[in-house]
Motif scaffolding. Structure first.
Motif, PDB file in Angstrom:
ATOM      1  N   MET A   1      39.694 -11.811  26.327  1.00 21.69           N
ATOM      2  CA  MET A   1      39.857 -11.184  25.063  1.00 21.69           C
ATOM      3  C   MET A   1      38.920 -10.183  24.543  1.00 21.69           C
ATOM      4  O   MET A   1      37.586 -10.297  24.737  1.00 21.69           O
ATOM      5  N   ALA A   2      39.291  -8.996  24.152  1.00 20.58           N
ATOM      6  CA  ALA A   2      38.361  -8.007  23.920  1.00 20.58           C
ATOM      7  C   ALA A   2      37.930  -8.337  22.402  1.00 20.58           C
ATOM      8  O   ALA A   2      38.793  -8.706  21.535  1.00 20.58           O
ATOM      9  N   TYR A   3      36.717  -8.143  22.011  1.00 23.89           N
ATOM     10  CA  TYR A   3      36.099  -8.254  20.798  1.00 23.89           C
ATOM     11  C   TYR A   3      35.985  -6.818  20.099  1.00 23.89           C
ATOM     12  O   TYR A   3      35.822  -5.858  20.581  1.00 23.89           O
ATOM     13  N   THR A   4      36.423  -6.921  18.653  1.00 28.89           N
ATOM     14  CA  THR A   4      35.974  -5.806  17.921  1.00 28.89           C
ATOM     15  C   THR A   4      34.594  -6.018  17.339  1.00 28.89           C
ATOM     16  O   THR A   4      34.056  -7.003  17.653  1.00 28.89           O
ATOM     17  N   ARG A   5      34.138  -4.900  17.108  1.00 23.50           N
ATOM     18  CA  ARG A   5      32.796  -5.101  16.397  1.00 23.50           C
ATOM     19  C   ARG A   5      32.566  -6.134  15.124  1.00 23.50           C
ATOM     20  O   ARG A   5      31.607  -6.949  15.158  1.00 23.50           O
ATOM     21  N   ILE A   6      33.601  -6.065  14.230  1.00 25.89           N
ATOM     22  CA  ILE A   6      33.632  -6.830  13.351  1.00 25.89           C
ATOM     23  C   ILE A   6      34.118  -8.408  13.594  1.00 25.89           C
ATOM     24  O   ILE A   6      33.243  -9.229  13.173  1.00 25.89           O
ATOM     25  N   THR A   7      34.826  -8.715  14.683  1.00 30.10           N
ATOM     26  CA  THR A   7      34.935  -9.991  15.202  1.00 30.10           C
ATOM     27  C   THR A   7      33.729 -10.479  15.941  1.00 30.10           C
ATOM     28  O   THR A   7      33.344 -11.497  15.748  1.00 30.10           O
ATOM     29  N   ALA A   8      33.059  -9.627  16.832  1.00 27.49           N
ATOM     30  CA  ALA A   8      31.880 -10.045  17.491  1.00 27.49           C
ATOM     31  C   ALA A   8      30.495 -10.507  16.319  1.00 27.49           C
ATOM     32  O   ALA A   8      30.000 -11.409  16.384  1.00 27.49           O
ATOM     33  N   VAL A   9      30.505  -9.543  15.215  1.00 20.71           N
ATOM     34  CA  VAL A   9      29.549  -9.990  14.287  1.00 20.71           C
ATOM     35  C   VAL A   9      30.009 -11.277  13.490  1.00 20.71           C
ATOM     36  O   VAL A   9      29.117 -12.116  13.392  1.00 20.71           O
ATOM     37  N   ARG A  10      31.021 -11.345  13.172  1.00 22.97           N
ATOM     38  CA  ARG A  10      31.839 -12.443  12.465  1.00 22.97           C
ATOM     39  C   ARG A  10      31.791 -13.886  13.386  1.00 22.97           C
ATOM     40  O   ARG A  10      31.440 -14.892  12.639  1.00 22.97           O
ATOM     41  N   ALA A  11      31.756 -13.602  14.520  1.00 26.53           N
ATOM     42  CA  ALA A  11      31.728 -14.974  15.577  1.00 26.53           C
ATOM     43  C   ALA A  11      30.207 -15.439  15.486  1.00 26.53           C
ATOM     44  O   ALA A  11      29.865 -16.461  15.580  1.00 26.53           O
ATOM     45  N   ILE A  12      29.222 -14.517  15.448  1.00 23.52           N
ATOM     46  CA  ILE A  12      27.778 -14.896  15.342  1.00 23.52           C
ATOM     47  C   ILE A  12      27.584 -15.497  14.182  1.00 23.52           C
ATOM     48  O   ILE A  12      26.741 -16.756  13.973  1.00 23.52           O
ATOM     49  N   PHE A  13      27.911 -15.047  12.839  1.00 26.41           N
ATOM     50  CA  PHE A  13      27.840 -15.846  11.664  1.00 26.41           C
ATOM     51  C   PHE A  13      28.620 -17.026  11.586  1.00 26.41           C
ATOM     52  O   PHE A  13      27.958 -18.017  10.996  1.00 26.41           O
ATOM     53  N   SER A  14      29.660 -17.108  12.075  1.00 26.32           N
ATOM     54  CA  SER A  14      30.515 -18.349  12.182  1.00 26.32           C
ATOM     55  C   SER A  14      29.732 -19.361  12.806  1.00 26.32           C
ATOM     56  O   SER A  14      29.730 -20.666  12.440  1.00 26.32           O
ATOM     57  N   ILE A  15      29.301 -19.099  13.964  1.00 25.76           N
ATOM     58  CA  ILE A  15      28.718 -20.003  14.957  1.00 25.76           C
ATOM     59  C   ILE A  15      27.384 -20.552  14.310  1.00 25.76           C
ATOM     60  O   ILE A  15      27.328 -21.607  14.423  1.00 25.76           O
ATOM     61  N   SER A  16      26.693 -19.701  13.918  1.00 23.32           N
ATOM     62  CA  SER A  16      25.347 -20.016  13.491  1.00 23.32           C
ATOM     63  C   SER A  16      25.193 -20.631  12.222  1.00 23.32           C
ATOM     64  O   SER A  16      24.270 -21.156  11.932  1.00 23.32           O
ATOM     65  N   THR A  17      26.387 -20.585  11.402  1.00 21.37           N
ATOM     66  CA  THR A  17      26.148 -21.129   9.967  1.00 21.37           C
ATOM     67  C   THR A  17      26.867 -22.387  10.015  1.00 21.37           C
ATOM     68  O   THR A  17      27.018 -23.180   9.069  1.00 21.37           O
ATOM     69  N   ALA A  18      27.465 -22.799  11.087  1.00 25.01           N
ATOM     70  CA  ALA A  18      28.339 -24.272  11.230  1.00 25.01           C
ATOM     71  C   ALA A  18      27.294 -25.337  11.072  1.00 25.01           C
ATOM     72  O   ALA A  18      26.161 -25.040  11.544  1.00 25.01           O
ATOM     73  N   ARG A  19      27.841 -26.386  10.519  1.00 26.39           N
ATOM     74  CA  ARG A  19      26.800 -27.470  10.570  1.00 26.39           C
ATOM     75  C   ARG A  19      26.585 -28.407  11.568  1.00 26.39           C
ATOM     76  O   ARG A  19      25.633 -29.286  11.434  1.00 26.39           O
TER      77      ARG A  19
ATOM     78  N   LEU B   1      23.516 -21.537  24.490  1.00 23.28           N
ATOM     79  CA  LEU B   1      24.096 -20.527  25.277  1.00 23.28           C
ATOM     80  C   LEU B   1      25.401 -19.836  24.576  1.00 23.28           C
ATOM     81  O   LEU B   1      25.614 -18.729  24.978  1.00 23.28           O
ATOM     82  N   ASP B   2      25.868 -20.554  23.647  1.00 25.99           N
ATOM     83  CA  ASP B   2      27.227 -20.021  23.016  1.00 25.99           C
ATOM     84  C   ASP B   2      26.742 -18.811  22.088  1.00 25.99           C
ATOM     85  O   ASP B   2      27.119 -17.795  22.061  1.00 25.99           O
ATOM     86  N   LEU B   3      25.404 -19.107  21.365  1.00 24.87           N
ATOM     87  CA  LEU B   3      24.765 -18.211  20.847  1.00 24.87           C
ATOM     88  C   LEU B   3      24.399 -16.930  21.284  1.00 24.87           C
ATOM     89  O   LEU B   3      24.386 -15.758  21.087  1.00 24.87           O
ATOM     90  N   ILE B   4      23.829 -17.173  22.829  1.00 25.52           N
ATOM     91  CA  ILE B   4      23.243 -16.202  23.475  1.00 25.52           C
ATOM     92  C   ILE B   4      24.664 -15.150  23.886  1.00 25.52           C
ATOM     93  O   ILE B   4      24.542 -14.042  23.844  1.00 25.52           O
ATOM     94  N   HIS B   5      25.763 -15.934  24.366  1.00 24.41           N
ATOM     95  CA  HIS B   5      26.940 -15.145  24.819  1.00 24.41           C
ATOM     96  C   HIS B   5      27.297 -14.307  23.536  1.00 24.41           C
ATOM     97  O   HIS B   5      27.947 -13.167  23.524  1.00 24.41           O
ATOM     98  N   SER B   6      27.471 -14.946  22.339  1.00 22.36           N
ATOM     99  CA  SER B   6      27.833 -14.210  21.066  1.00 22.36           C
ATOM    100  C   SER B   6      26.905 -13.180  20.720  1.00 22.36           C
ATOM    101  O   SER B   6      27.636 -11.944  20.436  1.00 22.36           O
ATOM    102  N   VAL B   7      25.720 -13.020  20.893  1.00 16.52           N
ATOM    103  CA  VAL B   7      24.811 -12.045  20.570  1.00 16.52           C
ATOM    104  C   VAL B   7      25.197 -10.725  21.662  1.00 16.52           C
ATOM    105  O   VAL B   7      25.391  -9.517  21.254  1.00 16.52           O
ATOM    106  N   ASN B   8      25.210 -11.276  23.082  1.00 13.34           N
ATOM    107  CA  ASN B   8      25.470 -10.310  24.047  1.00 13.34           C
ATOM    108  C   ASN B   8      27.001  -9.615  23.563  1.00 13.34           C
ATOM    109  O   ASN B   8      27.065  -8.559  24.020  1.00 13.34           O
ATOM    110  N   ALA B   9      27.754 -10.349  23.336  1.00 18.16           N
ATOM    111  CA  ALA B   9      29.246  -9.765  22.756  1.00 18.16           C
ATOM    112  C   ALA B   9      29.072  -8.662  21.874  1.00 18.16           C
ATOM    113  O   ALA B   9      29.660  -7.549  22.034  1.00 18.16           O
TER     114      ALA B   9
END
Length: 72
Positions: free
Chosen positions: A1-19, A25-33
């Motif tokens: 799946m191709a990410y757009t810039r907004i989607t990639a940044v949104r993914a990092i915020f969604s992942i890192s703000t979850a409780r 490794l998920d955060l690492i992949h998100s940052v590199n995406a």
């Protein structure tokens, strides 16, 4: 799946703000995406690991700042 810039940044915020506990490794992949979508080189897992633990805005700022330092 191709990410757009907004989607990639949104993914990092969604992942890192979850409780729940998010695997590092998920955060690492998100940052590199995000970096890939911005046409920037990826960072080493060890580098990104050192940025984790201070919130999403800090994680993104440090990842982008590392690229500025490498370019200098």
């Amino acid at each position: 799946m191709a990410y757009t810039r907004i989607t990639a940044v949104r993914a990092i915020f969604s992942i890192s703000t979850a409780r729940s506990s998010i695997p590092k490794l998920d955060l690492i992949h998100s940052v590199n995406a995000m970096l890939g979508e911005m046409k920037r080189p990826q960072l080493a897992a060890e580098t990104i690991s050192g940025y984790i633990g201070h919130g999403a805005p800090q994680l993104v700022a440090r990842a982008l700042g590392e690229l500025r330092r490498k370019a200098s």
